[in-house]
Design an enzyme around this catalytic site. Structure first.
Site, PDB file in Angstrom:
ATOM      1  N   HIS A 190       5.630   3.157   8.667  1.00 18.10           N
ATOM      2  CA  HIS A 190       5.003   4.140   7.783  1.00 18.10           C
ATOM      3  C   HIS A 190       5.293   5.552   8.288  1.00 18.10           C
ATOM      4  O   HIS A 190       4.632   6.061   9.182  1.00 18.10           O
ATOM      5  CB  HIS A 190       3.499   3.891   7.728  1.00 18.10           C
ATOM      6  CG  HIS A 190       2.802   4.586   6.594  1.00 18.10           C
ATOM      7  ND1 HIS A 190       3.358   5.639   5.884  1.00 18.10           N
ATOM      8  CD2 HIS A 190       1.579   4.372   6.023  1.00 18.10           C
ATOM      9  CE1 HIS A 190       2.509   6.038   4.949  1.00 18.10           C
ATOM     10  NE2 HIS A 190       1.422   5.284   5.001  1.00 18.10           N
ATOM     11  N   HIS A 193       3.499  10.483   3.867  1.00 14.70           N
ATOM     12  CA  HIS A 193       2.165  10.918   3.417  1.00 14.70           C
ATOM     13  C   HIS A 193       1.367  11.703   4.442  1.00 14.70           C
ATOM     14  O   HIS A 193       0.148  11.798   4.346  1.00 14.70           O
ATOM     15  CB  HIS A 193       1.349   9.700   2.948  1.00 14.70           C
ATOM     16  CG  HIS A 193       2.038   8.896   1.910  1.00 14.70           C
ATOM     17  ND1 HIS A 193       1.673   7.601   1.599  1.00 14.70           N
ATOM     18  CD2 HIS A 193       3.109   9.186   1.110  1.00 14.70           C
ATOM     19  CE1 HIS A 193       2.477   7.125   0.657  1.00 14.70           C
ATOM     20  NE2 HIS A 193       3.362   8.082   0.348  1.00 14.70           N
ATOM     21  N   TYR A 195       1.053  11.113   7.765  1.00 13.54           N
ATOM     22  CA  TYR A 195       0.561  10.380   8.930  1.00 13.54           C
ATOM     23  C   TYR A 195       1.470  10.667  10.138  1.00 13.54           C
ATOM     24  O   TYR A 195       2.356  11.512  10.066  1.00 13.54           O
ATOM     25  CB  TYR A 195       0.432   8.896   8.605  1.00 13.54           C
ATOM     26  CG  TYR A 195      -0.600   8.650   7.523  1.00 13.54           C
ATOM     27  CD1 TYR A 195      -1.948   8.943   7.739  1.00 13.54           C
ATOM     28  CD2 TYR A 195      -0.232   8.189   6.264  1.00 13.54           C
ATOM     29  CE1 TYR A 195      -2.893   8.755   6.747  1.00 13.54           C
ATOM     30  CE2 TYR A 195      -1.171   8.003   5.263  1.00 13.54           C
ATOM     31  CZ  TYR A 195      -2.502   8.287   5.508  1.00 13.54           C
ATOM     32  OH  TYR A 195      -3.442   8.117   4.518  1.00 13.54           O
TER      33      TYR A 195
END
Length: 386
Positions: A190, A193, A195
């Site tokens: 990930h 976004h 993070y």
């Protein structure tokens, strides 16, 4: 949750009498990612659900994902799962991907999805400086980021030391190795976004003056070293997917790359480090990414890197995902414009989010011309796994 209406343009529809045949032909094509054979071009997008008490996914989580596999999804990307680092998570109910109990639960999830005919990869996640003080499985752990900054550029948490960076890289590698060991089909990292990985990529949150900061190429170093460590921890044919985005939570107009050349500078080091596929997260898949060309972000990924590309963004719905909340209600929409992009092979796989929360059979309905029967999304569906 209050209803939120978007003022942005919504996906137009262009129904034709050949939609069903086109969907069967285009979405039903198999696809291969580094030896992983997918039965079709539909993936389930990762969506945080918070139904794993103490970070351990139970039988309900296994059944939830298995229903989507039985409903025709070719590749399931799980909700974000925390790697083994004190500052990785912000909720006790988000699953983790470390520890005997959690991994045993995830093994049962993978087995259930395989029994239903699907493939599955976990999304490995560290939330970074989006985490507030006192949150998560280890409340005493401080928020951590590249420069001790929140997404709005204000001070928050602490800037990661070299030892912190090494620990997080090792945690991603350990979780990836565990995923292969317990029977998953690959991993997704990930990096989107806002993070942690994305915080290193983005100049607003990365003000470092060492080798992990500076120009865009230098800001990719943390992500590149995670990819390299993951690649070394798993088999050569175990797929590694990297999810990234231009937009951030509460910063929808953010840009990592202002033009294709900058996007190439971002992606090339990651592709060279061992990424097999890029999952390009957008809020509206049908919008061009740069002026002067109709390609969306995933289309540019495929053109620049030659790697497999997954696209995503309000597929099959008439309202986009909106930040900290979700649009309360949506209507289902046609997919002819998606099929147009699939027909010219702009990208390889389309990931579907809220439409699959609303209807576990969405993939089968899409590929058999029955989207008119698909259930619409309502925010009330988020209160349970179904």
């Amino acid at each position: 949750m209050e209803s939120t209406k978007s003022t942005e343009p919504t996906a137009p529809t262009a129904p034709t009498d050949t939609t069903a045949a086109r969907a069967a032909r285009l979405l039903g094509r198999p696809f291969d990612i580094n030896g992983l054979s997918l039965r079709n071009r539909i993936a389930m997008a990762p969506m945080t659900r918070e139904f794993s008490p103490d970070g351990v996914p139970g039988a309900d989580v296994a059944e939830y994902y298995a229903r989507r596999a039985a409903g025709g999804v070719g590749l399931i990307v799980t909700e974000g799962t925390y790697v083994d680092h004190p500052s990785a998570g912000s909720s006790h109910r988000v699953p983790r991907f470390h520890g005997e109990a959690a991994l045993a639960g995830w093994q049962r999830v993978a087995e259930a999805v395989h029994a239903a005919g699907g493939k599955i990869v976990p999304q490995l996640w560290h939330v970074g400086a989006t985490r507030d003080e006192g949150q998560g499985p280890i409340p005493s752990a401080p928020p951590a980021g590249p420069s001790g900054l929140a997404l709005d550029g204000t001070a928050k948490g602490h800037a990661m030391t070299g030892a912190d960076i090494d620990a997080v890289i090792g945690a991603f590698a350990d979780s990836a190795a565990a995923a292969e060991r317990i029977g998953f089909d690959g991993v997704e990292l990930h990096g989107a976004h806002g993070y942690l990985i994305d915080q290193f990529l983005w100049g607003t949150t990365n003000r470092r003056t060492d080798g992990y900061g500076g120009d865009l190429a230098s800001r990719t170093r943390f992500a590149r070293e995670i990819v390299e460590a993951v690649r070394a921890a798993v088999s050569p044919t175990f797929p590694v997917i990297f999810r990234f985005s231009q937009w951030k939570a509460d910063a929808y107009d953010a840009k990592l790359a202002a033009d294709p050349a900058e996007l190439d500078a971002l992606l090339a080091p990651l592709a060279a480090a061992g990424v097999d596929a890029f999952h390009a997260s957008t809020r509206r898949y049908w919008l061009p990414e740069f002026d002067g060309d109709d390609l969306n972000l995933a289309g540019w990924v495929k053109k620049l890197t030659g790697k497999a590309a997954l696209s995503v963004g309000s597929v099959g719905l008439d309202k986009e995902f909106l930040g900290a909340g979700w649009t309360k209600e949506t209507a289902t929409t046609g997919i002819d414009l998606l099929l147009d992009r699939m027909e010219r092979d702009e990208f390889d796989v389309i990931a579907v989010g809220r439409a699959l929360i609303a209807d576990a059979q969405w993939a089968d309905k899409a590929m058999t011309g029955r989207l008119g029967e698909a259930a619409p999304f309502d925010a009330g569906l988020l209160r349970k796994l179904a």
